[in-house]
Scaffold this motif. Structure first.
Motif, PDB file in Angstrom:
ATOM      1  N   THR A  93       0.847  -1.193   0.000  1.00 40.43           N
ATOM      2  CA  THR A  93       0.000   0.000   0.000  1.00 40.43           C
ATOM      3  C   THR A  93       0.882   1.242   0.000  1.00 40.43           C
ATOM      4  OG1 THR A  93      -0.060   0.195   2.415  1.00 40.43           O
ATOM      5  CG2 THR A  93      -1.732  -1.233   1.368  1.00 40.43           C
ATOM      6  N   ALA A  94       0.250   2.391  -0.188  1.00 41.71           N
ATOM      7  CA  ALA A  94       0.990   3.650  -0.132  1.00 41.71           C
ATOM      8  C   ALA A  94       1.671   3.808   1.227  1.00 41.71           C
ATOM      9  CB  ALA A  94       0.048   4.822  -0.390  1.00 41.71           C
ATOM     10  N   TRP A  95       0.939   3.513   2.289  1.00 37.76           N
ATOM     11  CA  TRP A  95       1.518   3.632   3.633  1.00 37.76           C
ATOM     12  C   TRP A  95       2.684   2.666   3.806  1.00 37.76           C
ATOM     13  CZ3 TRP A  95       0.196   6.822   7.801  1.00 37.76           C
ATOM     14  CH2 TRP A  95       0.873   6.535   8.997  1.00 37.76           C
ATOM     15  N   GLU A  96       2.535   1.439   3.359  1.00 37.37           N
ATOM     16  CA  GLU A  96       3.587   0.441   3.527  1.00 37.37           C
ATOM     17  C   GLU A  96       4.848   0.803   2.746  1.00 37.37           C
ATOM     18  OE1 GLU A  96       0.731  -3.477   4.284  1.00 37.37           O
ATOM     19  OE2 GLU A  96       1.328  -2.905   2.242  1.00 37.37           O
ATOM     20  N   ASN A  97       4.684   1.379   1.558  1.00 32.59           N
ATOM     21  CA  ASN A  97       5.842   1.846   0.804  1.00 32.59           C
ATOM     22  C   ASN A  97       6.587   2.935   1.568  1.00 32.59           C
ATOM     23  OD1 ASN A  97       6.484   1.012  -2.222  1.00 32.59           O
ATOM     24  ND2 ASN A  97       4.267   0.776  -1.962  1.00 32.59           N
ATOM     25  N   MET A  98       5.840   3.867   2.137  1.00 30.74           N
ATOM     26  CA  MET A  98       6.450   4.938   2.914  1.00 30.74           C
ATOM     27  C   MET A  98       7.107   4.395   4.178  1.00 30.74           C
ATOM     28  SD  MET A  98       5.828   8.023   1.461  1.00 30.74           S
ATOM     29  CE  MET A  98       5.614   9.283   2.717  1.00 30.74           C
ATOM     30  N   LEU A 125      -2.784  12.248  -0.967  1.00 31.79           N
ATOM     31  CA  LEU A 125      -3.009  10.806  -1.073  1.00 31.79           C
ATOM     32  C   LEU A 125      -3.477  10.195   0.249  1.00 31.79           C
ATOM     33  CD1 LEU A 125       0.009   9.653  -3.296  1.00 31.79           C
ATOM     34  CD2 LEU A 125      -2.415   9.727  -3.938  1.00 31.79           C
ATOM     35  N   THR A 126      -3.890  11.031   1.194  1.00 32.35           N
ATOM     36  CA  THR A 126      -4.304  10.518   2.499  1.00 32.35           C
ATOM     37  C   THR A 126      -5.429   9.499   2.368  1.00 32.35           C
ATOM     38  OG1 THR A 126      -3.679  12.613   3.563  1.00 32.35           O
ATOM     39  CG2 THR A 126      -5.182  11.163   4.766  1.00 32.35           C
ATOM     40  N   ASP A 127      -6.402   9.785   1.505  1.00 31.75           N
ATOM     41  CA  ASP A 127      -7.546   8.879   1.385  1.00 31.75           C
ATOM     42  C   ASP A 127      -7.217   7.593   0.628  1.00 31.75           C
ATOM     43  OD1 ASP A 127      -7.162  10.198  -0.997  1.00 31.75           O
ATOM     44  OD2 ASP A 127      -9.301  10.318  -1.499  1.00 31.75           O
ATOM     45  N   ARG A 128      -5.992   7.522   0.063  1.00 35.70           N
ATOM     46  CA  ARG A 128      -5.567   6.306  -0.639  1.00 35.70           C
ATOM     47  C   ARG A 128      -4.427   5.595   0.086  1.00 35.70           C
ATOM     48  NH1 ARG A 128      -7.171   6.074  -6.021  1.00 35.70           N
ATOM     49  NH2 ARG A 128      -6.512   3.897  -5.784  1.00 35.70           N
ATOM     50  N   LYS A 129      -4.188   5.945   1.341  1.00 36.96           N
ATOM     51  CA  LYS A 129      -3.025   5.422   2.053  1.00 36.96           C
ATOM     52  C   LYS A 129      -3.044   3.913   2.223  1.00 36.96           C
ATOM     53  CE  LYS A 129      -4.903   6.345   6.705  1.00 36.96           C
ATOM     54  NZ  LYS A 129      -4.978   4.945   7.162  1.00 36.96           N
ATOM     55  N   ASP A 130      -4.221   3.313   2.270  1.00 39.88           N
ATOM     56  CA  ASP A 130      -4.327   1.871   2.489  1.00 39.88           C
ATOM     57  C   ASP A 130      -4.611   1.098   1.196  1.00 39.88           C
ATOM     58  OD1 ASP A 130      -3.913   2.081   5.275  1.00 39.88           O
ATOM     59  OD2 ASP A 130      -6.007   2.662   5.551  1.00 39.88           O
ATOM     60  N   ASP A 131      -4.527   1.787   0.059  1.00 39.15           N
ATOM     61  CA  ASP A 131      -4.752   1.130  -1.225  1.00 39.15           C
ATOM     62  C   ASP A 131      -3.420   0.636  -1.802  1.00 39.15           C
ATOM     63  OD1 ASP A 131      -7.361   1.801  -0.924  1.00 39.15           O
ATOM     64  OD2 ASP A 131      -7.350   3.444  -2.371  1.00 39.15           O
ATOM     65  N   PHE A 132      -3.471  -0.483  -2.509  1.00 40.10           N
ATOM     66  CA  PHE A 132      -2.269  -1.018  -3.144  1.00 40.10           C
ATOM     67  C   PHE A 132      -1.823  -0.088  -4.271  1.00 40.10           C
ATOM     68  CE2 PHE A 132      -4.116  -5.025  -1.442  1.00 40.10           C
ATOM     69  CZ  PHE A 132      -3.043  -5.387  -0.630  1.00 40.10           C
TER      70      PHE A 132
END
Length: 331
Positions: A93-98, A125-132
């Motif tokens: 996800t976006a968060w996991e990449n960060m 991108l806050t609302d997409r943080k948990d999207d792959f």
């Protein structure tokens, strides 16, 4: 005076190919600095040396006051990089990449989480943080890569062709982020591009690079003004007569090519009526007349005799480019 980046006679050779040829310049703190030129000109090689990914053949450079060869670790901690080719993990996800990037830089957990929240908000991108990431568009991926590159508080950010392949609307959107970073965060940004409008719109100064050499360096405005100001293009069945007629002091340069006459002068709109009146009095017919403000493409053409597109289409240049990257790939 200290500079964010200082480059002194920097050179990189791959066998007989000189990819970067004895370049020297300084970049100030908080500046957006562009390396502009065709593919294979030496832009990415220059960036790779400054980022300590390639060792120079000769010459030297410092980034944030640290030598790129003797103080590699310090340089790497001072910089963020957004590569030309996408380097995110699609299956995270976006968060996991960060988060993964922050762990590599050993950023403490609480600080890392706060920083990720802040930066995802910055690039919307806050609302997409948990999207792959595999579900993201090209523009969203670029914004996430910029956010990731800023995670460890770099003082210098390298952007290698940051908007390559993006549609014009997304490109303009990304320009806003880049300009905001320099203006509000005080980050020094060095970007490579072959998009003329990108360099013109974003950069405080531009170094035009061709065949590994810096052929011009100044603000976009000064570079454009330096080639003679505005350009008036006239199409006429008697182009030779127009060239002969326009011997006025306010005309910088007149050239005839393919049935067209191009006239270089300052403040063209103030002189158009005089041009039309003069040609009318001399009974020289005009089929069409257009005024164009000079572009960085015109600057490149003025210095090299070719457009960037023509340079990129050069078979010999492309072959050299392929040989260089083949050598880099096997280092």
């Amino acid at each position: 005076m200290s500079f964010a980046i200082h480059i002194d006679q920097l050179t990189k050779r791959f066998g007989s190919l000189v990819a970067v040829d004895n370049i020297s310049f300084d970049i100030e703190h908080g500046e957006i600095f562009g390396l502009l030129g065709p593919n294979g000109a030496g832009k990415t090689t220059t960036l790779s040396m400054l980022a300590t990914m390639l060792k120079p053949t000769s010459g030297s450079a410092t980034v944030n006051g640290m030598d790129i060869e003797r103080e590699e670790d310090g340089v790497r901690k001072s910089i963020g990089i957004v590569f030309q080719n996408q380097s995110l993990d699609d299956e995270l996800t976006a968060w996991e990449n960060m988060d993964f990037h922050g762990r590599l830089y050993q950023i403490p957990s609480a600080q890392r989480n706060q920083r990720i929240i802040e930066l995802l908000g910055l690039v919307e991108l806050t609302d997409r943080k948990d999207d792959f990431v595999k579900t993201f568009s090209g523009g969203m991926r670029r914004r996430l890569e910029i956010a990731r590159g800023l995670l460890h508080h770099p003082v210098v950010l390298f952007l290698d062709e940051p908007t390559l392949g993006l549609d014009p609307q997304t490109r303009n959107h990304l320009w806003q982020y880049i300009a905001t970073l320099a203006r509000e965060k005080g980050i020094t940004i060095i970007l490579t591009t072959h998009y003329m409008e990108e360099a013109d719109h974003l950069c405080n100064r531009v170094a035009i690079i061709d065949h590994g050499k810096v052929i011009a360096l100044d603000t976009p405005k000064n570079l454009k003004d330096g080639i003679g100001g505005d350009v008036v293009t006239i199409r006429s069945p008697k182009p030779e007569a127009i060239v002969e007629a326009l011997k006025e002091s306010w005309v910088s340069h007149v050239e005839q090519k393919n049935g067209e006459v191009t006239i270089s002068l300052q403040n063209a709109e103030l002189h158009v009526s005089a041009i039309v009146t003069l040609l009318y009095e001399k009974r020289i017919p005009i089929d069409s007349l257009a005024i164009n403000k000079p572009t960085l493409e015109d600057v490149f053409l003025s210095f090299t005799g070719k457009t960037i597109r023509e340079q990129e289409a050069d078979p010999q240049g492309n072959m050299q480019n392929m040989q260089m990257y083949e050598r880099m790939r096997h280092r």
